[in-house]
Design a protein around this motif. Structure first.
Motif, short mmCIF file in Angstrom:
data_model
loop_
_atom_site.label_atom_id
_atom_site.label_comp_id
_atom_site.label_asym_id
_atom_site.label_seq_id
_atom_site.Cartn_x
_atom_site.Cartn_y
_atom_site.Cartn_z
N ILE A 49 0.93 -1.33 -0.18
CA ILE A 49 0.07 -0.07 -0.01
C ILE A 49 0.81 1.34 -0.02
O ILE A 49 0.48 2.20 -0.89
CB ILE A 49 -0.84 -0.10 1.27
CG1 ILE A 49 -2.07 -0.82 0.98
CG2 ILE A 49 -1.68 1.32 1.43
CD1 ILE A 49 -2.94 -1.46 2.35
N GLY A 53 0.44 3.35 -3.38
CA GLY A 53 -0.72 4.30 -3.09
C GLY A 53 -0.13 5.63 -2.82
O GLY A 53 -0.89 6.61 -2.69
N ILE A 175 -11.80 -2.56 2.47
CA ILE A 175 -10.52 -2.62 1.79
C ILE A 175 -10.44 -1.81 0.46
O ILE A 175 -9.50 -0.98 0.40
CB ILE A 175 -10.03 -4.10 1.66
CG1 ILE A 175 -9.67 -4.78 2.97
CG2 ILE A 175 -8.76 -3.89 0.88
CD1 ILE A 175 -9.38 -6.16 2.68
N GLY A 176 -11.44 -2.02 -0.21
CA GLY A 176 -11.52 -1.19 -1.80
C GLY A 176 -11.67 0.30 -1.28
O GLY A 176 -11.02 1.20 -2.07
N LEU A 179 -8.21 1.56 -0.22
CA LEU A 179 -7.29 1.72 -1.55
C LEU A 179 -7.56 2.82 -2.19
O LEU A 179 -6.75 3.46 -2.81
CB LEU A 179 -7.26 0.40 -2.13
CG LEU A 179 -6.68 -0.71 -1.35
CD1 LEU A 179 -7.17 -1.84 -2.19
CD2 LEU A 179 -5.27 -0.71 -1.27
N LEU A 182 -6.34 6.31 -1.21
CA LEU A 182 -4.80 6.55 -1.24
C LEU A 182 -4.62 7.64 -2.11
O LEU A 182 -5.35 7.97 -3.32
CB LEU A 182 -4.18 5.29 -1.78
CG LEU A 182 -4.13 4.23 -0.90
CD1 LEU A 182 -3.63 2.63 -1.46
CD2 LEU A 182 -3.56 4.53 0.54
N SER A 185 -4.37 7.24 -5.91
CA SER A 185 -5.53 6.64 -6.75
C SER A 185 -6.62 7.67 -7.44
O SER A 185 -7.50 7.17 -8.24
CB SER A 185 -6.54 5.83 -5.67
OG SER A 185 -5.70 4.76 -5.12
N THR A 220 -3.99 3.99 -11.40
CA THR A 220 -3.97 3.14 -10.18
C THR A 220 -5.28 2.95 -9.61
O THR A 220 -5.81 1.61 -9.14
CB THR A 220 -2.89 3.84 -9.10
OG1 THR A 220 -1.84 3.83 -9.69
CG2 THR A 220 -2.97 3.00 -8.00
N ILE A 224 -7.39 -0.73 -9.33
CA ILE A 224 -8.11 -0.90 -8.12
C ILE A 224 -9.33 -1.24 -8.40
O ILE A 224 -10.10 -2.31 -7.85
CB ILE A 224 -7.97 0.05 -7.03
CG1 ILE A 224 -6.47 0.18 -6.56
CG2 ILE A 224 -8.57 -0.17 -5.58
CD1 ILE A 224 -6.14 1.31 -5.68
#
Length: 614
Positions: A49, A53, A175-176, A179, A182, A185, A220, A224
């Protein structure tokens, strides 16, 4: 002489004591190594991460790479100890060669980094194995395998499969969301509720979005989202079960029962084969879909070969998983796809295949295999004619295929005749037919948009509403009440009107438990549909019922179509739609089965009471 005999006996006694000590503490050592591997996996996730990220400077990147290399070295040491302690179980792993390959790649990578000087690392072979992406890739694979093992071993406890299903989707959504939040992203700014909304719509393969995916998220972030769609479409537990059962010698009986219920597999011995078939068939169909889309996409400004390929991969996975999310500005209404009818036709086929469900695909693959073998035997003279007609195409398959054809053909015809002189005016005849098929396919249940459906007539929108409610097939990537649920409920209603107690299809009687479940799914679906619509009508202060109802049904059936209403939702309204998408993906009945206390059957029954019905 006596001294030598004493020494020999002493050595034997020491060996025996050491062996007893080893066997006594072997299980504890194996458990300890497993916990250490789990901790290393979590640490690897944290390092990945940080590396992917965040926008780090050169010094920080170097520190992350060094920490990742140390983590990989510890993985290697602990895995070696695990093999020595538990080699009998390791040999029973189904994909031992993959485990050995990962082990060998780890050796090559560590040797390339640790034992070769910097000038030798410029050679192609050493440079490849010492690259940071190889280190990160190995850490990602090892983390997924070990975390999956931990999850499956945890199933040996008495866990409700429905609750496990809920937790798995909830975990991957959270979790998504993390992410997507970040810094690397997204561009500019992204609110938490929008990140949560995007993660939920990706995992639940819905397609409703509060932001423009093409401009809000970086490459990115889009990757994801693509991973979340793939995992959510096939099923979080499908991936977890595949990795765990692949790299475990055996699982407990309790774990096997839970997985059997989740996969709807009657034979415990066929679970791993079913998982492998699901993964293989998915990747084959998505791969073929990517190739077909690439052949028909055409040139896109400012996109090279890799950029075009990523667009095709994204849309192939999004279509097969019935997600309906696009990385093109304006969805499939983009100038590059709006009149690209071969492209839209390929998207429609991928949606249909994903909505049929894996049991249907496996059924027809098995039937095709039977015919091929029999034809080969006839050609070679081993057999003069078919020996028998096998019962391969199940009743479930017949219901799904017939209902799918009725909905597709009927929906295409109604939309074609309803919009040929309105929304489809100006198109060629081929364009009208493809657009009608596309708009009849999308509501079941992938919300791609190639035509502005706000321009459709009210009767056409009502047809789309019905298609969204019915949805796709069970064990598929689609949502809705499911075609077999609606079919069985309709047949049950007509049987009741005719005074017939049992529903029979193709010389098979449908179980009463299936009938009860079908009616329960429909009733609970309608209850939540009205409840969520009532909340939004109050919170959004909207005086038009139809757009709100359309949005709720689209979320509950995980469709993704919208009358341009999603972006207008308030923060509270977004949370209502988020929970509705979550309920739609796991099923209202499954959600209640997980959160409500299980009823314990009693050994007695009360006298029956007659109630006036109707």
């Amino acid at each position: 002489m006596l001294f030598l005999m004493y020494m020999k006996l002493w050595r034997k006694d020491i060996k025996l004591r050491l062996r007893l000590f080893f066997f006594r503490f072997k299980d504890k050592l194996v458990l300890t190594t497993g916990l250490i591997l789990l901790a290393l996996s979590l640490m690897s996730v944290f390092l990945l991460i940080m590396a992917i990220g965040y926008d780090l400077n050169e010094y920080q990147q170097l520190n992350i790479l060094h920490a990742s290399t140390i983590n990989l070295f510890l993985f290697f040491i602990i895995s070696t100890i695990r093999f020595l302690l538990n080699y009998n179980e390791v040999y029973k792993e189904r994909l031992l060669f993959v485990d050995a390959t990962i082990y060998g790649l780890s050796i090559l990578t560590l040797c390339s980094i640790l034992f070769f000087p910097e000038e030798m690392q410029q050679t192609p072979f050493i440079r490849f194995f010492s690259s940071k992406w190889i280190v990160y890739g190995l850490l990602a694979i090892l983390s997924v395998i070990n975390i999956s093992k931990f999850i499956i071993r945890s199933l040996s406890a008495k866990l409700n499969p429905s609750l496990l299903f809920i937790y798995s989707f909830l975990l991957i959504i959270l979790i998504g969301t993390g992410l997507l939040m970040l810094p690397n992203s997204y561009h500019n700014e992204l609110k938490f509720v929008d990140a949560l909304f995007t993660a939920t719509t990706s995992v639940c393969v819905t397609g409703l979005t509060t932001v423009d995916v093409s401009t809000t998220f970086t490459l990115t972030g889009q990757i994801i989202i693509l991973v979340l769609i793939q995992v959510g479409g096939i099923g979080v537990m499908t991936f977890t079960s595949f990795f765990a059962l692949s790299f475990m010698g055996k699982s407990s009986f309790g774990s096997s029962i839970v997985l059997k219920d989740f996969l709807n597999e009657e034979n415990l011995g066929n679970m791993f084969r079913t998982l492998v078939n699901i993964i293989i068939v998915t990747f084959i169909i998505e791969g073929i879909g990517t190739w077909l889309l690439f052949q028909n996409l055409g040139d896109i400004p400012h996109r090279d070969f890799s950029g075009k390929l990523f667009i095709c991969i994204f849309h192939s996975i999004s279509a097969f998983c019935n997600a309906g999310i696009s990385i093109l500005h304006g969805n499939l209404g983009s100038p590059f796809t709006i009149n690209n009818y071969p492209f839209l036709f390929c998207i429609s086929i991928l949606i249909i295949l994903g909505g049929l469900g894996f049991p249907i695909v496996f059924n027809y693959m098995k039937l095709l295999r039977h015919y091929v073998i029999n034809i080969f035997k006839i050609i070679t003279g081993k057999q003069e004619h078919y020996q028998h007609q096998p019962w391969i195409v199940h009743v479930h398959t017949r219901i799904v295929v017939v209902m799918t054809l009725i909905l597709l053909v009927g929906g295409t015809a109604l939309i074609y005749f309803g919009e040929r002189e309105k929304a489809f005016s100006g198109m060629s005849e081929t364009g009208k037919l493809v657009s009608a098929l596309f708009n009849a396919t999308v509501p079941r249940t992938a919300g791609f948009a190639a035509t502005d459906i706000t321009q459709f007539a009210q009767p056409t929108l009502f047809i789309i509403l019905i298609l969204m409610m019915i949805g796709a097939a069970p064990m598929s990537t689609g949502g809705g009440m499911k075609v077999n649920t609606v079919a069985i409920a309709i047949m049950g209603a007509f049987n009741t009107a005719c005074g017939k107690q049992h529903v029979e299809i193709k010389h098979r009687e449908i179980r009463s438990t299936n009938m009860s479940k079908a009616f329960s799914i429909i009733i609970l679906y309608i209850i939540w549909m009205f409840f969520a619509t009532s909340i939004l009508m109050y919170t959004e202060k909207n005086d038009q019922l139809f757009p709100v109802l359309f949005e709720v049904i689209s979320a509950l059936s995980t469709v993704g179509s919208s009358l341009n209403y999603t972006s207008e939702l308030s923060t509270f309204g977004k949370y209502v739609i988020i929970f509705t998408m979550f309920l739609g993906r796991i099923g209202v009945l499954t959600f209640l089965s997980g959160v409500l206390k299980r009823y314990q059957e009693k050994n007695y029954r009360y006298p029956e009471a007659g109630i006036i019905i109707g």
